[in-house]
Design an enzyme around this catalytic site. Structure first.
Site, PDB file in Angstrom:
ATOM      1  N   GLU A 125       7.099 -18.540  22.872  1.00 47.70           N
ATOM      2  CA  GLU A 125       7.284 -17.133  22.521  1.00 47.70           C
ATOM      3  C   GLU A 125       6.071 -16.275  22.883  1.00 47.70           C
ATOM      4  O   GLU A 125       6.141 -15.041  22.843  1.00 47.70           O
ATOM      5  CB  GLU A 125       7.575 -16.981  21.036  1.00 47.70           C
ATOM      6  CG  GLU A 125       6.415 -17.266  20.114  1.00 47.70           C
ATOM      7  CD  GLU A 125       6.742 -16.890  18.672  1.00 47.70           C
ATOM      8  OE1 GLU A 125       5.971 -16.113  18.093  1.00 47.70           O
ATOM      9  OE2 GLU A 125       7.754 -17.374  18.134  1.00 47.70           O
TER      10      GLU A 125
ATOM     11  N   GLU B  93      30.123 -17.410  21.273  1.00 49.21           N
ATOM     12  CA  GLU B  93      31.402 -17.256  20.588  1.00 49.21           C
ATOM     13  C   GLU B  93      32.315 -16.216  21.222  1.00 49.21           C
ATOM     14  O   GLU B  93      33.486 -16.100  20.857  1.00 49.21           O
ATOM     15  CB  GLU B  93      31.149 -16.896  19.115  1.00 49.21           C
ATOM     16  CG  GLU B  93      30.537 -18.065  18.334  1.00 49.21           C
ATOM     17  CD  GLU B  93      30.163 -17.700  16.906  1.00 49.21           C
ATOM     18  OE1 GLU B  93      30.046 -16.495  16.618  1.00 49.21           O
ATOM     19  OE2 GLU B  93      29.985 -18.618  16.093  1.00 49.21           O
TER      20      GLU B  93
END
Length: 270
Positions: free
Chosen positions: A113, A82
């Site tokens: 992960e 953004e």
């Protein structure tokens, strides 16, 4: 690894959820959500320290990196993505990286992960260096992917920060700046996409927005460098010019399209 309380795994304060009415469920979730902003408020001094350090490095051409897995990784990518449209920054100044690669944005990548070495490999693809800042995001504070990246960054003289929801966790203690937001147990036990994720989003908003303001990407309270990529944003920019320059809408719209940004239009017409 030092002992610490895994708050993110503690039992919910709400029970027999499957027996509750829809209204009771929604009220319970909302009751828990109300705790989040206050918890974030408790760690503002640590966020301030990170922002000021990032500003210093950004002005020298440095970058801001986010690394995380699952929800935490997605939130980092969301915040990074953004920055160009909102503040007109190049896409490679704030970078979000998720364990398992971009495919993990939509679909979980099993055991990604758990790889302690991959984050540093991913960061090296961007030539991360001592001018940059690395923020690891992990609700548990124990995600191997994130901890591995933080460890290597520390050893290479890169400023690190850790956003977690478990005070005293490895991420909170191993990062140079630990930002541990204690939001308490989740509404659904262990579901850190809820309050923990909300707190991470709030902290990321604060970090990137304050950083962009401090490096001059906001004027007054307006996004003067936003990318004019749709009709809504052109209208918003036009209204900014009407207000700033006291001109009519049509003149402002023509000026915006001519100069390409609110900042440039104000500079030329003022």
């Amino acid at each position: 690894m030092a002992d610490f309380t895994k708050i993110t795994e503690q039992a919910s304060l709400h029970n027999h959820l499957e027996q509750q009415s829809t209204l009771a469920l929604l009220q319970g979730i909302n009751q828990e959500d109300k705790k989040v902003a206050a918890a974030v408020g408790e760690v503002i001094p640590q966020i301030e320290k990170l922002v000021d350090a990032a500003v210093e490095r950004f002005k020298k051409g440095g970058r801001l990196f986010y690394i995380g897995a699952g929800t935490s990784g997605r939130l980092g990518i969301l915040d990074a993505s953004e920055i160009p449209p909102t503040f007109g920054m190049p896409f490679d100044r704030v970078i979000g990286i998720i364990a398992g690669g971009d495919g993990a944005i939509r679909k979980a990548v099993e055991f990604a992960e758990d790889n302690t070495l991959q984050a540093w490999k991913d960061l090296q693809e961007h030539n991360i260096n001592a001018n940059d800042v690395l923020v690891g995001i992990a609700a548990s504070g124990t995600t191997p992917y994130v901890l591995g990246g933080i460890r290597e960054a520390n050893e290479n003289g890169i400023l690190t920060a850790g956003i977690t929801n478990n005070p005293g966790s490895p991420l909170a203690t191993q990062a140079s700046i630990g930002i541990a937001v204690d939001v308490g147990p989740e509404f659904v036990t262990g579901s850190t996409r809820m309050k923990s994720g909300t707190s991470q989003k709030l902290v990321l908003n604060m970090i990137s927005t304050a950083l962009m303001i401090k490096i001059g990407r906001v004027k007054g309270n307006k996004m003067v460098d936003m990318q004019l990529t749709n009709t809504k944003l052109v209208d918003r920019g036009t209204r900014y010019l009407v207000e700033a320059l006291d001109i009519d809408y049509k003149e402002a719209e023509l000026a915006l399209k001519k100069y390409g940004s609110v900042r440039e239009a104000i500079a030329k017409l003022r």
